[in-house]
Design an enzyme around this catalytic site. Structure first.
Site, PDB file in Angstrom:
ATOM      1  N   LYS A  71      17.939  28.583  97.272  1.00 28.16           N
ATOM      2  CA  LYS A  71      18.595  29.147  96.086  1.00 28.16           C
ATOM      3  C   LYS A  71      17.603  30.010  95.343  1.00 28.16           C
ATOM      4  CE  LYS A  71      21.909  29.275  92.969  1.00 28.16           C
ATOM      5  NZ  LYS A  71      21.753  30.748  92.978  1.00 28.16           N
ATOM      6  N   LYS A  95      10.721  24.976  91.357  1.00 26.74           N
ATOM      7  CA  LYS A  95      11.551  25.029  90.146  1.00 26.74           C
ATOM      8  C   LYS A  95      12.764  24.109  90.336  1.00 26.74           C
ATOM      9  CE  LYS A  95      12.005  29.249  88.378  1.00 26.74           C
ATOM     10  NZ  LYS A  95      12.542  30.565  87.918  1.00 26.74           N
ATOM     11  N   LYS A 107      14.463  33.710  97.590  1.00 26.75           N
ATOM     12  CA  LYS A 107      14.404  34.879  96.703  1.00 26.75           C
ATOM     13  C   LYS A 107      14.664  36.128  97.514  1.00 26.75           C
ATOM     14  CE  LYS A 107      13.277  35.799  92.321  1.00 26.75           C
ATOM     15  NZ  LYS A 107      13.343  34.839  91.208  1.00 26.75           N
ATOM     16  N   THR A 191      18.832  30.842  81.070  1.00 33.61           N
ATOM     17  CA  THR A 191      17.371  30.857  81.246  1.00 33.61           C
ATOM     18  C   THR A 191      16.705  30.713  79.879  1.00 33.61           C
ATOM     19  OG1 THR A 191      17.633  32.285  83.170  1.00 33.61           O
ATOM     20  CG2 THR A 191      15.426  32.151  82.223  1.00 33.61           C
ATOM     21  N   ASN A 222      17.353  39.933  79.586  1.00 41.38           N
ATOM     22  CA  ASN A 222      18.268  38.802  79.440  1.00 41.38           C
ATOM     23  C   ASN A 222      17.548  37.577  78.856  1.00 41.38           C
ATOM     24  OD1 ASN A 222      19.321  36.157  80.847  1.00 41.38           O
ATOM     25  ND2 ASN A 222      21.079  37.500  80.610  1.00 41.38           N
ATOM     26  N   SER A 350      23.151  27.922  87.359  1.00 42.26           N
ATOM     27  CA  SER A 350      23.650  28.435  88.646  1.00 42.26           C
ATOM     28  C   SER A 350      24.155  27.271  89.496  1.00 42.26           C
ATOM     29  CB  SER A 350      22.535  29.140  89.415  1.00 42.26           C
ATOM     30  OG  SER A 350      22.419  30.476  89.006  1.00 42.26           O
TER      31      SER A 350
HETATM   32  N1  GLU Z   1      16.489  34.522  89.034  1.00 40.94           N
HETATM   33  C1  GLU Z   1      16.497  33.275  88.322  1.00 40.94           C
HETATM   34  C2  GLU Z   1      15.181  32.544  88.510  1.00 40.94           C
HETATM   35  O1  GLU Z   1      14.176  33.137  88.851  1.00 40.94           O
HETATM   36  C3  GLU Z   1      17.718  32.440  88.628  1.00 40.94           C
HETATM   37  C4  GLU Z   1      17.903  32.041  90.058  1.00 40.94           C
HETATM   38  C5  GLU Z   1      19.243  31.402  90.334  1.00 40.94           C
HETATM   39  O2  GLU Z   1      20.039  31.247  89.433  1.00 40.94           O
HETATM   40  O3  GLU Z   1      19.469  31.059  91.495  1.00 40.94           O
HETATM   41  O4  GLU Z   1      15.081  31.388  88.254  1.00 40.94           O
END
Ligand code: GLU
Length: 417
Positions: A71, A95, A107, A191, A222, A350
């Site tokens: 994810k 994370k 990613k 976030t 954001n 998410s």
């Molecule tokens: N891009 C965000 C992060 O770096 C969210 C990733 C997601 O929601 O999967 O945590």
């Protein structure tokens, strides 16, 4: 290697190694975790409006899926490079694990400046990325989401392209979608909200009264803009913000909503009425209680770390602090809330979005926010306890909590036998 050119891939490898060593992990754990399980690089041809064809490099990195499907976000940026995408996917594994989400880390990226593209070109590029990646992503496999310079509209085009390929609506493929096609309420502020929850908990531990605190925020996208709004709701005073074009400073406080509107119109916070210009270095080293880096990697470095004065640093961005800077901040007694904890609100919601898609049943915004609060507070407590118990920085504590979970999954699955 000079710190400025330090590759973020090497930085995250160092962070993993350190935590594995403290935990006394068998060598195979680091050997597995030191790189992604799968990395895909593609070339995406796009018909441009002027009739030419341009080819854009695209990437997806899937670091580790021991705990669940990988994810993580998808960023569009002209300077993005393969090792950066790998590093960002590694941070996502930890994370997700430090929050306790049933996901591994991934990613993606496209090397492009999306601001140079028309809407049609952007749509064709987004659809192209999905066509190239369709074989390795999916709702039970790898679930992308917004990141730097990507948004709900891009997620919608992507979900639509995937539906054309698979011949059914797989809304759980992407998160951060528009609400009408299965997005979650509360996702766009998540976030920032998660970051502010961790700052609030840290402030309690340090005896800092948020209603009297001053705040500086690097980056006003954001994460940064919503963080400004949410922390102001606790009575804190946001005195400085910036973006790639420059900064705005007012010791009497800046109205976070008014400056966001101003930025929407002028495309920058610079020149907001009542503020003075401020450089990024000045912002990071301001005499404030709370600093929120909400922009890019490698911003707090050995060049400025010794001058950082904030008591709490809440990392809403991924990788804003280099290891050298980390050591200086720790020595100076500043509390760093590491990215893998403080920026985890987005991926947490998410996860809620994906759960709602799988259920086909949708929650109220209050429900989303209160679940997020409970998750962030629980993760903060576990990491803070580890930090106190083992007398290690919060970042190391977060990696230790996360790596223990990934280890447990790999062990029970037989990857380490
Ligand atoms: N891009 C965000 C992060 O770096 C969210 C990733 C997601 O929601 O999967 O945590």
């Amino acid at each position: 290697m000079a710190e400025k050119t330090l590759n973020v891939f090497e930085i995250v490898q160092g962070q993993i190694k350190e935590a594995c060593d403290i935990l006394g992990m068998e060598p195979a754990v680091y050997e597995i975790l030191k790189q992604p399980q799968r990395f895909m690089e593609v070339a995406i041809p796009v018909n441009m409006d002027d009739g030419s064809v341009k080819v854009f490099p695209g990437f997806r990195s899937q670091h580790n899926d021991a705990i669940g499907p990988t994810k993580g976000g998808l960023r569009f940026h002209p300077d993005v490079y393969a090792d950066e995408v790998k590093a960002l996917s590694m941070w996502m594994t930890f994370k997700c694990a430090c929050i306790g989400l049933p996901y591994g880390g991934g990613k993606g990226a496209i090397k492009v400046d999306p601001r140079q593209l028309s809407k049609g070109e952007l749509e064709r590029l987004s659809r192209g990325w999905i066509r190239e990646m369709a074989q390795i992503i999916g709702p039970e496999k790898d679930i992308p989401a917004p990141d730097v310079y990507t948004n709900a509209q891009i997620m919608a085009w992507m979900v639509d392209e995937f539906a054309k390929i698979r011949q059914y609506n797989a809304f759980g493929l992407m998160t951060g979608k528009p609400i009408i096609i299965g997005g979650s309420l509360g996702r766009n502020t998540a976030t920032a909200r998660g970051c502010v929850f961790t700052i609030r908990e840290a402030a309690k531990k340090l005896g800092i009264d948020l209603s009297k605190a001053t705040v500086a925020i690097q980056g006003y996208g954001n994460a940064g803009s919503f963080a400004a709004e949410l922390i102001s709701a606790y009575g804190s005073k946001v005195v400085a913000v910036n973006d790639t074009k420059g900064g705005a400073y007012n010791p009497d406080g800046i109205d976070p909503v008014a400056i966001a509107k101003y930025k929407e119109k002028t495309r920058s916070v610079v020149g907001f009425p009542g503020t003075k210009n401020i450089t990024s270095d000045e912002l990071l080293t301001l005499d404030v209680d709370i600093l929120i880096p909400a922009a890019f990697e490698n911003q707090i470095t050995s060049a400025n770390a010794a001058r950082v004065k904030a008591k709490i640093i809440g990392e809403a961005a991924n990788g804003p602090t280099t290891p050298e800077a980390d050591a200086v901040l720790y020595k100076n007694g500043l509390l760093v809330l590491p990215d893998i904890l403080a920026s985890a609100g987005g991926v947490t919601v998410s996860y809620y979005e994906w759960v709602q898609n799988n259920y086909g049943y949708y929650w109220s915004e209050e429900e989303v926010n209160s679940r997020l609060e409970a998750s962030m507070v629980k993760a903060f407590e576990a990491i803070y306890d580890m930090h106190k118990q083992k007398n290690v920085p919060m970042r190391q504590a977060a990696y230790m909590v996360a790596i223990k979970r990934v280890y447990e999954a790999m062990k029970v699955r037989g990857w380490l036998d």
